[in-house]
Motif scaffolding. Structure first.
Motif, PDB file in Angstrom:
ATOM      1  N   VAL A  32       0.835  -1.193   0.000  1.00 28.37           N
ATOM      2  CA  VAL A  32       0.000   0.000   0.000  1.00 28.37           C
ATOM      3  C   VAL A  32       0.876   1.253   0.000  1.00 28.37           C
ATOM      4  CG1 VAL A  32      -1.728   1.283   1.313  1.00 28.37           C
ATOM      5  CG2 VAL A  32      -1.905  -1.181   1.101  1.00 28.37           C
ATOM      6  N   TRP A  33       1.962   1.252   0.747  1.00 30.35           N
ATOM      7  CA  TRP A  33       2.890   2.380   0.812  1.00 30.35           C
ATOM      8  C   TRP A  33       4.303   1.857   0.598  1.00 30.35           C
ATOM      9  CZ3 TRP A  33       0.949   7.195   1.148  1.00 30.35           C
ATOM     10  CH2 TRP A  33      -0.343   7.341   1.645  1.00 30.35           C
ATOM     11  N   VAL A  34       5.120   2.661  -0.075  1.00 30.64           N
ATOM     12  CA  VAL A  34       6.527   2.327  -0.226  1.00 30.64           C
ATOM     13  C   VAL A  34       7.362   3.527   0.187  1.00 30.64           C
ATOM     14  CG1 VAL A  34       6.252   0.607  -2.050  1.00 30.64           C
ATOM     15  CG2 VAL A  34       6.593   2.991  -2.663  1.00 30.64           C
ATOM     16  N   GLU A  35       8.518   3.261   0.725  1.00 31.33           N
ATOM     17  CA  GLU A  35       9.442   4.324   1.078  1.00 31.33           C
ATOM     18  C   GLU A  35      10.535   4.354   0.023  1.00 31.33           C
ATOM     19  OE1 GLU A  35      10.771   5.212   5.277  1.00 31.33           O
ATOM     20  OE2 GLU A  35      12.636   4.460   4.406  1.00 31.33           O
ATOM     21  N   LEU A  36      10.625   5.475  -0.684  1.00 32.63           N
ATOM     22  CA  LEU A  36      11.640   5.636  -1.709  1.00 32.63           C
ATOM     23  C   LEU A  36      12.763   6.493  -1.158  1.00 32.63           C
ATOM     24  CD1 LEU A  36       9.334   6.359  -4.777  1.00 32.63           C
ATOM     25  CD2 LEU A  36      10.333   4.183  -4.085  1.00 32.63           C
ATOM     26  N   ARG A  37      14.005   6.090  -1.429  1.00 35.43           N
ATOM     27  CA  ARG A  37      15.185   6.817  -0.943  1.00 35.43           C
ATOM     28  C   ARG A  37      16.081   7.137  -2.132  1.00 35.43           C
ATOM     29  NH1 ARG A  37      17.702   6.925   4.125  1.00 35.43           N
ATOM     30  NH2 ARG A  37      16.161   5.394   4.779  1.00 35.43           N
ATOM     31  N   CYS A  38      16.426   8.410  -2.274  1.00 38.72           N
ATOM     32  CA  CYS A  38      17.285   8.844  -3.368  1.00 38.72           C
ATOM     33  C   CYS A  38      18.648   8.166  -3.251  1.00 38.72           C
ATOM     34  CB  CYS A  38      17.445  10.363  -3.353  1.00 38.72           C
ATOM     35  SG  CYS A  38      18.591  10.981  -4.606  1.00 38.72           S
ATOM     36  N   THR A  39      19.087   7.584  -4.339  1.00 37.93           N
ATOM     37  CA  THR A  39      20.380   6.898  -4.377  1.00 37.93           C
ATOM     38  C   THR A  39      21.534   7.872  -4.176  1.00 37.93           C
ATOM     39  OG1 THR A  39      19.469   5.262  -5.879  1.00 37.93           O
ATOM     40  CG2 THR A  39      21.850   5.454  -5.850  1.00 37.93           C
ATOM     41  N   ILE A  40      21.347   9.126  -4.554  1.00 37.53           N
ATOM     42  CA  ILE A  40      22.434  10.104  -4.523  1.00 37.53           C
ATOM     43  C   ILE A  40      22.524  10.810  -3.171  1.00 37.53           C
ATOM     44  CG2 ILE A  40      23.301  12.230  -5.593  1.00 37.53           C
ATOM     45  CD1 ILE A  40      21.840  11.169  -8.186  1.00 37.53           C
ATOM     46  N   CYS A  41      21.411  11.385  -2.698  1.00 33.73           N
ATOM     47  CA  CYS A  41      21.485  12.214  -1.485  1.00 33.73           C
ATOM     48  C   CYS A  41      20.765  11.618  -0.275  1.00 33.73           C
ATOM     49  CB  CYS A  41      20.943  13.610  -1.770  1.00 33.73           C
ATOM     50  SG  CYS A  41      19.164  13.675  -2.105  1.00 33.73           S
ATOM     51  N   GLY A  42      19.986  10.553  -0.461  1.00 37.60           N
ATOM     52  CA  GLY A  42      19.326   9.902   0.659  1.00 37.60           C
ATOM     53  C   GLY A  42      17.982  10.497   1.053  1.00 37.60           C
ATOM     54  N   THR A  43      17.469  11.468   0.288  1.00 37.73           N
ATOM     55  CA  THR A  43      16.149  12.026   0.567  1.00 37.73           C
ATOM     56  C   THR A  43      15.110  10.909   0.525  1.00 37.73           C
ATOM     57  OG1 THR A  43      16.765  14.161  -0.376  1.00 37.73           O
ATOM     58  CG2 THR A  43      14.413  13.666  -0.254  1.00 37.73           C
ATOM     59  N   PHE A  52      10.631  12.117  -7.378  1.00 35.04           N
ATOM     60  CA  PHE A  52      11.732  11.290  -7.854  1.00 35.04           C
ATOM     61  C   PHE A  52      11.617  10.944  -9.329  1.00 35.04           C
ATOM     62  CE2 PHE A  52      11.519  10.174  -3.321  1.00 35.04           C
ATOM     63  CZ  PHE A  52      12.832  10.402  -2.963  1.00 35.04           C
ATOM     64  N   VAL A  53      12.717  10.445  -9.843  1.00 35.20           N
ATOM     65  CA  VAL A  53      12.775   9.818 -11.155  1.00 35.20           C
ATOM     66  C   VAL A  53      13.173   8.373 -10.895  1.00 35.20           C
ATOM     67  CG1 VAL A  53      13.984   9.750 -13.362  1.00 35.20           C
ATOM     68  CG2 VAL A  53      13.455  11.957 -12.314  1.00 35.20           C
ATOM     69  N   GLY A  54      12.377   7.444 -11.398  1.00 37.27           N
ATOM     70  CA  GLY A  54      12.709   6.030 -11.249  1.00 37.27           C
ATOM     71  C   GLY A  54      13.715   5.618 -12.305  1.00 37.27           C
ATOM     72  N   ILE A  55      14.720   4.885 -11.917  1.00 37.29           N
ATOM     73  CA  ILE A  55      15.773   4.415 -12.828  1.00 37.29           C
ATOM     74  C   ILE A  55      15.607   2.911 -12.988  1.00 37.29           C
ATOM     75  CG2 ILE A  55      18.253   4.330 -13.259  1.00 37.29           C
ATOM     76  CD1 ILE A  55      17.095   7.208 -12.957  1.00 37.29           C
ATOM     77  N   VAL A  56      15.535   2.480 -14.237  1.00 33.73           N
ATOM     78  CA  VAL A  56      15.395   1.053 -14.535  1.00 33.73           C
ATOM     79  C   VAL A  56      16.576   0.642 -15.400  1.00 33.73           C
ATOM     80  CG1 VAL A  56      13.929  -0.728 -15.550  1.00 33.73           C
ATOM     81  CG2 VAL A  56      12.880   1.269 -14.470  1.00 33.73           C
ATOM     82  N   ASP A  57      17.392  -0.244 -14.896  1.00 31.41           N
ATOM     83  CA  ASP A  57      18.497  -0.820 -15.669  1.00 31.41           C
ATOM     84  C   ASP A  57      18.022  -2.179 -16.169  1.00 31.41           C
ATOM     85  OD1 ASP A  57      20.141   1.334 -15.146  1.00 31.41           O
ATOM     86  OD2 ASP A  57      21.029   0.419 -13.365  1.00 31.41           O
TER      87      ASP A  57
END
Length: 104
Positions: free
Chosen positions: A40-51, A95-100
């Motif tokens: 239901v909820w996800v916590e997203l954390r910036c890979t660069i700055c940790g926001t 955010f911007v999601g990055i998909v490799d």
């Protein structure tokens, strides 16, 4: 459902934790009725700055390799793994999601 029960569109991490620690009966039943595999909820954390930002995931989101704040440049991300190509998915909160993805 959240709007119907007067829940604001954004909560702090503490507000969400308090809600989840003692959820109302309608929420418990709603969770019990869920058949989907996405949380239901996800916590997203910036890979660069940790926001950190807590969001409700959307069905159209792919599986992200990482996320970064929308103001960071692509040159600040870790390098693309060998044998993969990178694509960006906009509109993931701030955010911007990055998909490799592996190249075929």
């Amino acid at each position: 459902m959240a709007r119907h029960h007067g829940i604001p569109p954004f909560w702090s991490t503490d507000q969400l934790a308090a809600f989840l620690a003692d959820p109302p009966a309608w929420y418990v039943q709603s969770r019990a009725n869920r058949t989907g595999k996405r949380p239901v909820w996800v916590e997203l954390r910036c890979t660069i700055c940790g926001t950190i930002e807590t969001l409700r995931p959307k069905k159209w989101w792919p599986e992200f390799s990482m996320v970064s704040c929308s103001w960071h440049g692509a040159d600040e991300l870790p390098p693309v793994p060998e044998g993969a190509r990178r694509r960006e998915v906009d509109g993931i909160g701030a955010f911007v999601g990055i998909v490799d993805e592996p190249t075929s």
